[in-house]
Design an enzyme around this catalytic site. Structure first.
Site, mmCIF file in Angstrom:
data_model
loop_
_atom_site.group_PDB
_atom_site.id
_atom_site.type_symbol
_atom_site.label_atom_id
_atom_site.label_comp_id
_atom_site.label_asym_id
_atom_site.label_seq_id
_atom_site.Cartn_x
_atom_site.Cartn_y
_atom_site.Cartn_z
ATOM 1 N N GLU A 97 34.510 65.322 162.297
ATOM 2 C CA GLU A 97 35.954 65.425 162.099
ATOM 3 C C GLU A 97 36.593 66.160 163.275
ATOM 4 O O GLU A 97 36.085 67.208 163.684
ATOM 5 C CB GLU A 97 36.280 66.172 160.796
ATOM 6 C CG GLU A 97 37.755 66.084 160.448
ATOM 7 C CD GLU A 97 38.105 66.828 159.160
ATOM 8 O OE1 GLU A 97 39.061 66.425 158.481
ATOM 9 O OE2 GLU A 97 37.424 67.801 158.834
ATOM 10 N N GLU B 157 33.236 69.459 155.326
ATOM 11 C CA GLU B 157 33.020 68.937 153.974
ATOM 12 C C GLU B 157 32.268 67.624 153.906
ATOM 13 O O GLU B 157 32.444 66.859 152.952
ATOM 14 C CB GLU B 157 34.377 68.760 153.280
ATOM 15 C CG GLU B 157 35.285 67.691 153.893
ATOM 16 C CD GLU B 157 36.253 68.207 154.938
ATOM 17 O OE1 GLU B 157 37.248 67.514 155.238
ATOM 18 O OE2 GLU B 157 36.016 69.309 155.471
ATOM 19 N N ASN B 158 31.405 67.298 154.865
ATOM 20 C CA ASN B 158 30.667 66.034 154.825
ATOM 21 C C ASN B 158 30.187 65.761 153.395
ATOM 22 O O ASN B 158 29.588 66.623 152.760
ATOM 23 C CB ASN B 158 29.459 66.097 155.754
ATOM 24 C CG ASN B 158 29.776 66.696 157.104
ATOM 25 O OD1 ASN B 158 30.606 66.188 157.830
ATOM 26 N ND2 ASN B 158 29.122 67.804 157.416
ATOM 27 N N GLU C 209 35.359 73.876 150.512
ATOM 28 C CA GLU C 209 34.612 72.659 150.860
ATOM 29 C C GLU C 209 34.260 71.827 149.633
ATOM 30 O O GLU C 209 34.251 70.592 149.693
ATOM 31 C CB GLU C 209 33.346 73.028 151.641
ATOM 32 C CG GLU C 209 33.593 73.838 152.907
ATOM 33 C CD GLU C 209 34.631 73.216 153.831
ATOM 34 O OE1 GLU C 209 34.699 71.975 153.910
ATOM 35 O OE2 GLU C 209 35.392 73.971 154.469
ATOM 36 N N HIS D 189 37.112 69.701 148.608
ATOM 37 C CA HIS D 189 37.229 68.513 149.461
ATOM 38 C C HIS D 189 36.437 67.321 148.929
ATOM 39 O O HIS D 189 36.753 66.179 149.264
ATOM 40 C CB HIS D 189 36.714 68.830 150.862
ATOM 41 C CG HIS D 189 37.753 69.328 151.799
ATOM 42 N ND1 HIS D 189 38.969 68.700 151.971
ATOM 43 C CD2 HIS D 189 37.756 70.398 152.647
ATOM 44 C CE1 HIS D 189 39.671 69.364 152.881
ATOM 45 N NE2 HIS D 189 38.962 70.392 153.300
#
Length: 1035
Positions: free
Chosen positions: A304, A441-442, A474, A477
């Site tokens: 990102e 936040e993958n 996170e 997200h």
């Protein structure tokens, strides 16, 4: 993504290569003689050869020569003059009025008869023009450019001018955003990283659907060496294709001789090689030292916002969601992680192992893909049919338990709150030793800095609060951002504003002992400070360049986004409408992309009150324009009048608009001011509004608990009434409301609406204040002013300011203990008070800090300084030559990350200039000090008197190296610019900063953070000019 590790819409210019053929027609020359008439008293006659030839309807326009239009006869005369290649500028000055060189004489009613010579010249001129026109008309291939005009082709559409690719062919696309004709359905990615040589090879198979007829496929790729490319259309044969590359926009393309038809499916397969990135984005290498001092290497990702394209060719925009199947080839002594659980591992003939992961069970954007090749260990537990694991380097496995417990509690909370279960089988949280952002936040594989995930058993509650906040952000997200994603980066706030709001809201419920409310209040204050600048931007704003994408990761998208959500939630009737609205939003758009209107519409649809309120209409005023309102209150009898205006600190180059907000104004009064039930609401959606209140009411406090995103000015009488009430009983208002008054009065002083005398009088009435949020806000504001005065070398005022701060807060400072403290709020208060006391060299504070450091050093690791006091103690120690060297030695060996970071801040706070130069250069090199910490180092150095000019020189000298490591516009660069310039307050520094950034051109001159820096310096300069005399007299 959490970029804060532990802090008018612009019209885009068309890309240069988007110019269409028809735009080559020349504009008419415009001569503006009104700008500087004194500079041109007379005009000599023009030589006919100097009159510019314009092939397409050229004409000379003259502005500023009178307000009245020509009459018809006059126009005829002027037309004749133009026909002869002349204008009335060529007339002899003797024929003009002597009163003004530009005054026009009364025009004659008819034109004078031209001479014979003039007629001959005219005829020759017309013959030449006619001849050239005929030649150009019949000349084949004539272009519609300066070479002449051609007959319009009414059957051939105008084509865009496209750029050249790296091989010299025309690249078939010229825009930043990809065409929508082709949509990826799935990616099959195989990666083979070589951690010995820091390279990797890959193969990507992209299955695509054709949505509209098109003769090319355009996607993203950056710094990838394509070695083989094949294409298959439907059930047809596989054949080789050529891949074109346009590096400025990081785009790849494949062109076809025949159109791909809507409804067809196709497959593009690309083999490629690349180097592992040495920065913090893409597929990058990292390293750390194990407990024996051996260097260990690993590879991790950070995609990102725009860096998936650096790891594999892809459609790297949020709206292009697809599924992913990942295979990673590794050495047997490493492990691999990706978003999904591992499906199988296959030994290869070359001694390597291939890990294949399950295909993603959800469609997701490329920026959420992640993979890691490392040697980590983990702790795990099952939560609601999801395996939650926390990974770290082996030496820090014991520091993962708090994160595991916190993540498990928060996952359960979010599942219930959103009424949508987390959709993946696993949730990994991974601590990366070298990681720039706070966390990322993958989906299913969240990556963190070690300092934002790992805490030891003896960690202070304040350190645990930091870790819990980032985890909560996170995990939020996984719903806001991953399940439902903004369509484009202009609406980044839908991801980050929601995650920020949910992190605070969730922790108040799940871990109330962390007392997160003070932190949320403080970040809302800072968001107001940023948004008061003309250089700010709307929450939802245009994003047309890569730099603008990076710049969206700021406090407007995060904290202002969270603030307006808080304001909306608290203004809605009942306590469930907001929740019902976001549940509907998540369910309606699950797996899709949205924009801001989609959110407001979902919230409007679940309106449950009897008085229907259009939330979309209300909230668009908060997201579509920058800034926030100043609400001014006045009373007359039983009438209370409220007016609103844009709170704008500077009007330089401001776009003047009649800004109005739909404001849910909350208020309490002296009859009832503390409980939530006391709160009343008045909607102010026009320039002014009025409501009634009994005359017996002595005072009003607007913006109850500062849940609204606006500032209030009470006028002289209103402020006097509040000061009188607080002088009698400090507890007549909530802690948040008292902090709000302090923030507002300082903001109004900066705006110039109140004098600094009034600021000091408000502080005086709170002399008995002991609560965390009012005290910390007052200290922050006073320390900011102290720093400005110190940097300007206003020695006398600085000395008096120091005495004032110590007199005002001295008794509270002396009451603080130096032992372990369980309360987070008390730790926040103690840390702020003692940091201020020791920075002002208050003797009791510095002696206590030195004593604590000595005990710490002599204990050989058996004694631990309380976490909230570590930075104070290390900063005091670093002012001594001997203790600085001791601290540096300890920094190299300490393994606990939060403590190590505070040691670094202590080292960077030294006033020894040689050491300052060393620590800046070392941070840039990244050997002894990780480069990820350079923004923190620069910020700390800039706080000191000895260091702030060194840091500014360092930034200027090393700018190109800085933007190699941190992308232009990134939060790291924003932080560096702000740290280095925010304490300048002189014209000399303003000129220097302006000249430097202007010289950068495409290397950073257009950044919003540069405009913010210049605006801040002007504000500092203005504030000093207004208030220095007051400070001298009052102090």
């Amino acid at each position: 993504m959490d970029v804060f590790d532990g802090n008018s819409s612009e019209h885009a210019n068309l890309p240069r290569n988007m110019i269409e053929n028809s735009m080559f027609e020349e504009e008419p020359d415009v001569v503006d003689l009104a700008k500087d008439s004194a500079a041109f008293p007379t005009f000599p006659a023009l030589d006919p050869d100097e009159v510019a030839y314009e092939p397409c309807s050229s004409r000379l326009l003259v502005r500023g020569l009178g307000e009245n239009d020509m009459d018809e006869d006059e126009e005829d005369c002027e037309s004749s003059a133009r026909l002869l290649g002349m204008s009335f500028m060529n007339r002899s000055s003797a024929h003009r009025s002597t009163s003004s060189p530009f005054s026009r004489q009364s025009p004659p009613r008819t034109c004078s008869r031209p001479s014979a010579r003039t007629m001959v010249v005219c005829v020759l001129f017309l013959v030449i023009v006619a001849s050239m026109t005929m030649v150009l008309y019949f000349l084949p291939g004539c272009n519609f450019t300066r070479t002449g005009c051609r007959k319009p082709n009414k059957t051939t559409p105008i084509e865009s001018i496209y750029p050249l690719s790296t091989n010299g062919e025309l690249f078939p696309w010229a825009q930043l955003r990809l065409p929508l004709s082709i949509r990826p359905l799935s990616y099959d990615l195989t990666l083979n990283p070589d951690l010995d040589n820091m390279t990797f090879t890959g193969r990507i198979v992209i299955n695509m659907a054709v949505l509209h007829n098109r003769k090319c496929i355009v996607l993203h790729g950056s710094n990838l060496n394509i070695t083989k490319a094949t294409f298959k259309l439907g059930d047809g044969q596989v054949h080789d294709v050529t891949v074109l590359e346009f590096k400025p926009k990081q785009q790849l393309a494949v062109k076809f001789s025949e159109e791909l038809k809507a409804g067809q499916h196709c497959v593009l397969t690309l083999d490629y090689s690349a180097k592992l990135s040495h920065t913090y984005d893409g597929f990058y290498n990292s390293s750390y030292s194990d407990k024996d001092g051996n260097k260990r290497v690993l590879a991790a990702t950070q995609f990102e916002p725009l860096s998936a394209r650096k790891a594999f060719p892809c459609f790297d925009e949020p709206a292009f969601k697809a599924t992913f199947l990942i295979k990673i080839i590794r050495k047997p002594n490493y492990m691999a992680l990706s978003n999904m659980p591992k499906a199988n591992s296959t030994p290869l003939h070359n001694g390597l192992v291939q890990d294949e992961f399950e295909k993603t069970s959800v469609n997701m954007s490329t920026y959420l893909l992640a993979f890691i090749v490392a040697n980590f260990t983990s702790n795990s537990k099952n939560v609601s049919e999801t395996v939650v694991s926390v990974y770290s380097v082996p030496e820090k496995k014991e520091h993962t338990y708090y994160a595991l417990d916190t993540a498990s509690k928060l996952l359960k909370f979010y599942n219930e709150f959103f009424e949508i279960d987390y959709p993946l089988k696993k949730l990994d949280l991974v601590a990366i030793p070298d990681f720039l952002a706070g966390a990322m936040e993958n989906w299913g594989l969240i990556t963190f800095r070690e300092t934002t995930l790992l805490v030891g058993k003896q960690s202070s509650p304040l350190e645990k609060q930091v870790v819990a906040s980032v985890i909560a952000h996170e995990l939020a997200h996984q719903w806001f951002g991953n399940l439902v994603t903004m369509r484009w980066w202009n609406d980044l706030w839908l991801n980050e504003g929601f995650a920020t709001y949910m992190q605070y809201m969730s922790l108040q419920t799940v871990l109330p002992k962390l007392d997160i409310g003070n932190l949320f209040l403080a970040v809302r204050f800072r968001a107001l400070d940023k948004d008061a600048l003309n250089s700010s931007h709307a929450v939802s704003t245009e994003v047309n360049t890569a730099e603008q994408v990076e710049e969206m990761f700021d406090s407007v998208s995060y904290e202002k986004g969270a603030s307006i959500l808080l304001m909306l939630n608290t203004s809605l009737p009942g306590d469930q409408q907001f929740r019902k609205g976001i549940i509907q939003y998540l369910k309606q758009f699950s797996g899709s992309n949205t924009d801001t209107d989609d959110l407001w519409n979902s919230l409007t649809q679940v309106e449950v009150s009897t008085q229907h309120q259009n939330i979309s209409e209300m909230m668009s005023s908060w997201t579509s324009q920058k800034g926030f309102p100043l609400v001014t209150i006045s009373r007359k009898g039983d009438q209370v009048n409220l007016t609103q205006e844009h709170f704008l600190l500077t009007t330089d180059n401001a776009t003047h608009t009649s800004s109005l907000w739909n404001i849910p104004v909350t208020y309490v009064n002296d009859s009832c001011s503390l409980a939530p039930e006391c709160r009343q609401v008045f909607t102010l959606n026009t320039k002014s509004g009025t409501f009634k209140l009994p005359e017996s009411v002595k005072w009003l406090k607007l913006n109850y608990r500062n849940t609204g995103f606006y500032i209030v000015h009470y006028g002289d009488e209103g402020w006097a009434a509040l000061k009188d009430a607080l002088s009698k009983n400090i507890s007549v208002l909530t802690n948040d409301d008292r902090a709000s008054l302090i923030h507002n009065i300082f903001a109004l002083s900066r705006l110039g609406r109140v004098s600094f005398d009034q600021v000091l009088n408000v502080l005086k009435c709170m002399s008995k204040e002991t609560e965390t949020s009012p005290v910390t806000e007052a200290l922050l504001q006073l320390n900011r002013i102290y720093g400005l005065l110190d940097k300007r070398q206003e020695t006398n005022i600085v000395s008096r300011m120091k005495k004032y701060i110590l007199a005002h807060f001295g008794s509270l400072m002396n009451k603080q203990t130096w032992e372990e403290e369980d309360s987070v709020s008390k730790q926040e208060l103690r840390s702020a008070l003692l940091q201020t006391a020791c920075s002002l060299a208050e003797e009791n504070c510095t002696q206590q800090a030195k004593s604590l450091f000595k005990t710490y050093v002599e204990s050989n690791g058996t004694f631990r300084i309380p976490g909230d006091l570590q930075q104070v103690v290390f900063t005091v120690a670093a002012q001594s030559d001997e203790d600085w060297s001791t601290l540096l030695s300890m920094y190299h060996y300490v393994t606990y990350d939060a403590e190590k970071r505070k040691m670094l801040q202590g080292l960077a706070s030294t006033q020894d200039t040689r050491r300052l130069v060393w620590i800046l250069n070392t941070g840039l090199k990244g050997d002894h000090i990780q480069t990820q910490e350079l923004p923190l180092v620069i910020s700390t150095v800039c706080n000191g008197f000895a260091g702030y000019l060194f840091a500014w020189d360092f930034i200027q000298e090393n700018w190109d190296r800085l933007i190699e490591k941190f992308p232009v516009g990134s939060f790291a660069i924003q932080s560096i610019i702000k740290s280095a310039t925010s304490q300048f307050s002189t014209q000399a520094h303003l000129d220097q900063v302006q000249a430097f950034f202007f010289s950068l051109k495409e290397r950073g001159s257009q950044m919003r953070s540069v405009q913010e820096a210049l605006e801040t310096i002007r504000l500092n300069q203005r504030w000093m000019d207004r208030n220095l005399s007051t400070l001298r007299n009052w102090l």
